[in-house]
Design an enzyme around this catalytic site. Structure first.
Site, mmCIF file in Angstrom:
data_model
loop_
_atom_site.group_PDB
_atom_site.id
_atom_site.type_symbol
_atom_site.label_atom_id
_atom_site.label_comp_id
_atom_site.label_asym_id
_atom_site.label_seq_id
_atom_site.Cartn_x
_atom_site.Cartn_y
_atom_site.Cartn_z
ATOM 1 N N GLU A 219 27.483 -34.182 33.101
ATOM 2 C CA GLU A 219 26.075 -34.569 33.053
ATOM 3 C C GLU A 219 25.728 -35.658 34.066
ATOM 4 O O GLU A 219 24.573 -35.798 34.449
ATOM 5 C CB GLU A 219 25.693 -35.000 31.628
ATOM 6 C CG GLU A 219 25.664 -33.804 30.688
ATOM 7 C CD GLU A 219 25.536 -34.157 29.226
ATOM 8 O OE1 GLU A 219 24.996 -33.350 28.461
ATOM 9 O OE2 GLU A 219 25.991 -35.246 28.816
ATOM 10 N N GLY B 46 21.223 -27.723 22.510
ATOM 11 C CA GLY B 46 21.018 -26.413 21.903
ATOM 12 C C GLY B 46 19.542 -26.251 21.573
ATOM 13 O O GLY B 46 18.901 -27.182 21.083
ATOM 14 N N MET C 204 23.885 -34.286 20.373
ATOM 15 C CA MET C 204 24.790 -35.185 19.655
ATOM 16 C C MET C 204 24.683 -36.657 20.056
ATOM 17 O O MET C 204 25.506 -37.461 19.610
ATOM 18 C CB MET C 204 26.241 -34.689 19.844
ATOM 19 C CG MET C 204 26.427 -33.250 19.376
ATOM 20 S SD MET C 204 28.097 -32.573 19.594
ATOM 21 C CE MET C 204 29.033 -33.580 18.445
ATOM 22 N N GLU C 205 23.696 -37.032 20.881
ATOM 23 C CA GLU C 205 23.627 -38.438 21.336
ATOM 24 C C GLU C 205 22.230 -39.055 21.379
ATOM 25 O O GLU C 205 22.109 -40.296 21.361
ATOM 26 C CB GLU C 205 24.227 -38.587 22.750
ATOM 27 C CG GLU C 205 25.692 -38.183 22.877
ATOM 28 C CD GLU C 205 25.888 -36.688 23.091
ATOM 29 O OE1 GLU C 205 24.901 -36.008 23.457
ATOM 30 O OE2 GLU C 205 27.008 -36.189 22.879
ATOM 31 N N ASP D 173 22.387 -23.618 25.308
ATOM 32 C CA ASP D 173 22.750 -22.600 24.305
ATOM 33 C C ASP D 173 21.671 -22.587 23.230
ATOM 34 O O ASP D 173 20.773 -23.423 23.251
ATOM 35 C CB ASP D 173 24.116 -22.923 23.684
ATOM 36 C CG ASP D 173 24.122 -24.287 23.009
ATOM 37 O OD1 ASP D 173 24.496 -25.271 23.685
ATOM 38 O OD2 ASP D 173 23.698 -24.396 21.845
HETATM 39 N N1 SAH Z 1 32.908 -28.457 25.303
HETATM 40 C C1 SAH Z 1 33.143 -29.778 24.861
HETATM 41 C C2 SAH Z 1 32.392 -30.145 23.609
HETATM 42 C C3 SAH Z 1 30.897 -30.121 23.803
HETATM 43 S S1 SAH Z 1 30.020 -30.805 22.458
HETATM 44 C C4 SAH Z 1 34.636 -29.956 24.693
HETATM 45 O O1 SAH Z 1 35.321 -29.018 24.358
HETATM 46 O O2 SAH Z 1 35.104 -31.058 24.897
HETATM 47 C C5 SAH Z 1 28.355 -30.459 22.962
HETATM 48 C C6 SAH Z 1 27.707 -31.447 23.890
HETATM 49 O O3 SAH Z 1 26.512 -30.879 24.430
HETATM 50 C C7 SAH Z 1 27.214 -32.722 23.200
HETATM 51 O O4 SAH Z 1 27.247 -33.794 24.109
HETATM 52 C C8 SAH Z 1 25.774 -32.385 22.771
HETATM 53 O O5 SAH Z 1 24.874 -33.458 22.978
HETATM 54 C C9 SAH Z 1 25.361 -31.204 23.640
HETATM 55 N N2 SAH Z 1 25.030 -29.945 22.946
HETATM 56 C C10 SAH Z 1 24.723 -28.787 23.594
HETATM 57 N N3 SAH Z 1 24.561 -27.778 22.729
HETATM 58 C C11 SAH Z 1 24.763 -28.276 21.489
HETATM 59 C C12 SAH Z 1 24.782 -27.694 20.177
HETATM 60 N N4 SAH Z 1 24.558 -26.400 19.989
HETATM 61 N N5 SAH Z 1 25.050 -28.505 19.119
HETATM 62 C C13 SAH Z 1 25.285 -29.820 19.314
HETATM 63 N N6 SAH Z 1 25.312 -30.408 20.523
HETATM 64 C C14 SAH Z 1 25.059 -29.661 21.612
#
Ligand code: SAH
Length: 230
Positions: free
Chosen positions: A12, A78, A172-173, A196
């Protein structure tokens, strides 16, 4: 003025670091902070790591340690709203913590005493975003963003978040960053590009679109920085 530009994941902020070119790097509490001057504006850039705790730590550090006086968050989310497709941008008008629950005591979801169910973002920064979008000729949706320590990849959970908070997107932030900024009287702006749809395909789509959507958001944030500086 000193602008904080923050993301949660390396992807990001990578397009932002690429754009600013040169910077000084320092480490605080397990995170790297990149400082430079861009277009006449002092900036500090960092990614926090995923989730509410790490993002609160980074936001507070950018303000208290690095003297940031405004916060721009850039990242992916998302979609909940059917108006939002992958790659679309959403600006938070207000945010909530969808996983904060002391309803056993009669409080609404997302609320703790002396807090509030929703935390608002800065209107002046949102006006700048609208101007930038108009200039670029792209649509910019405003709406409610729900934050929680949970990657949502489940239609039922997503529907619950929509019906409980009237949220348009989830991540998530954002809410934790906004809570910190409001508490410290720093104007906050939260931008997300959709990666997504928070449904059963979410982890697959996320992996496929993280980089491209993160770049859409980062490029828009840098246009805002240009405007703030110019
Ligand atoms: N792929 C990463 C984990 C990603 S967590 C790994 O394996 O390490 C998802 C991140 O994208 C978080 O920072 C959140 O803010 C954002 N995000 C995007 N889509 C999301 C969803 N469906 N639910 C929650 N957070 C989402």
């Amino acid at each position: 003025m000193k602008l904080a530009i923050m993301g949660a994941m390396p992807e990001e902020i990578a397009p932002i670091l690429e754009k600013v070119g040169e910077y000084r790097v320092s480490s605080v509490a397990g995170n790297k902070y990149y400082e430079c001057s861009f277009g006449g504006v002092e900036v500090v850039i960092a990614y926090s790591k995923i989730g509410k705790v790490f993002s609160a730590l980074t936001a507070a550090t950018m303000i208290e340690r690095f003297g940031a006086t405004a916060m721009l968050f850039s990242g992916v989310a998302g979609a909940i709203s059917k108006e939002l497709a992958i790659g679309d941008l959403i600006v938070a008008t207000k945010l909530c913590q969808h996983d904060l629950d002391i309803t056993a005591f009669g409080h609404p979801y997302g609320y703790v005493p002396e807090g509030s169910q929703f935390v608002e973002t800065d209107e002046r920064l949102r006006v700048i975003a609208k101007d930038v979008a108009a200039e670029m000729g792209i649509p910019l949706k405003e709406g409610v963003i729900a934050t929680g320590d949970q990657f949502v990849a489940d239609a039922a959970r997503k529907e619950w978040i929509e019906s409980t908070f009237a949220a348009d997107a989830l991540e998530m932030e954002g809410a934790s960053v906004a809570v910190v900024c409001n508490a410290l009287n720093v104007p906050v702006f939260i931008l997300r590009a959709i990666s997504d749809a928070a449904d059963m395909d979410a982890s697959f789509d996320f992996d496929a679109f993280l980089e491209s959507s993160a770049k859409v958001s980062a490029d828009f944030i840098m246009k805002m920085v240009d405007r703030i500086g110019g």
